[in-house]
Write a protein that holds these residues in place. Structure first.
Motif, short mmCIF file in Angstrom:
data_model
loop_
_atom_site.label_atom_id
_atom_site.label_comp_id
_atom_site.label_asym_id
_atom_site.label_seq_id
_atom_site.Cartn_x
_atom_site.Cartn_y
_atom_site.Cartn_z
N SER A 21 41.56 44.98 38.65
CA SER A 21 42.58 43.99 38.31
C SER A 21 43.87 44.33 39.03
CB SER A 21 42.84 43.97 36.81
OG SER A 21 41.69 43.66 36.08
N CYS A 22 44.64 43.31 39.33
CA CYS A 22 45.95 43.49 39.94
C CYS A 22 46.92 42.55 39.24
CB CYS A 22 45.89 43.20 41.44
SG CYS A 22 47.51 43.15 42.25
N ALA A 23 47.80 43.12 38.44
CA ALA A 23 48.80 42.33 37.73
C ALA A 23 50.01 42.13 38.62
CB ALA A 23 49.20 43.03 36.44
N LYS A 77 47.67 34.25 33.97
CA LYS A 77 47.95 35.65 33.71
C LYS A 77 48.57 36.35 34.91
CE LYS A 77 44.18 36.30 30.39
NZ LYS A 77 42.95 37.06 30.08
N THR A 79 47.14 37.42 37.51
CA THR A 79 46.31 38.59 37.75
C THR A 79 45.20 38.27 38.73
OG1 THR A 79 46.76 39.43 35.53
CG2 THR A 79 44.85 40.33 36.66
N TYR A 81 41.66 39.59 40.51
CA TYR A 81 40.51 40.41 40.16
C TYR A 81 39.60 40.61 41.37
CZ TYR A 81 41.83 39.07 35.39
OH TYR A 81 42.53 38.87 34.23
#
Length: 126
Positions: A21-23, A77, A79, A81
């Motif tokens: 994941s990368c927020a 979000k 985010t 993925y």
């Protein structure tokens, strides 16, 4: 200020799966992608996804990960993925999230030309 924070890395057996994941904060439209860097090797782009205005979800993959990996973006979000399946030892490396407002296919960018990077998350397959 744009910040990209990766998570989800770890150690996995050959044939296993991981989801990275990368927020993203402070970032909106453009192209986001995943790069990886094995010890002693250059950083390589492996997947990207483009989303701007009414255009969403245009994806691209390196041949080495095509079919096995899937990139997706949850806009709500903020985010990014990377679902990684059928992992191989050669998938071992540090995985980085990347983003650039102006890019269309960021995975083909030289690492010095990418506007924003995350700090990386380690993936080890053995």
């Amino acid at each position: 200020q744009v910040q990209l924070v990766e998570s989800g890395g770890g150690s996995v057996q050959v044939g296993g799966s991981l989801r990275l994941s990368c927020a993203a904060s402070g970032y909106s439209d453009g192209c986001m992608g995943w790069f990886r860097q094995a010890p002693g090797k250059e950083r390589e782009g492996i997947a990207n996804i483009y989303a701007r205005g009414g255009i969403t979800g245009i994806t691209g993959y390196a041949d080495s990960v095509k079919v096995r990996f899937s990139i997706s973006l949850d806009n709500a979000k903020k985010t990014l993925y990377l679902q990684m399946n059928s992992l191989k030892p050669e998938d071992t490396g540090m995985y980085y999230c990347a983003a650039d407002y102006l890019a269309f296919e960021i995975m083909y960018y030289n690492e010095y030309d990418v506007r924003y990077w995350g700090q990386g998350t380690q993936v080890t397959v053995s």
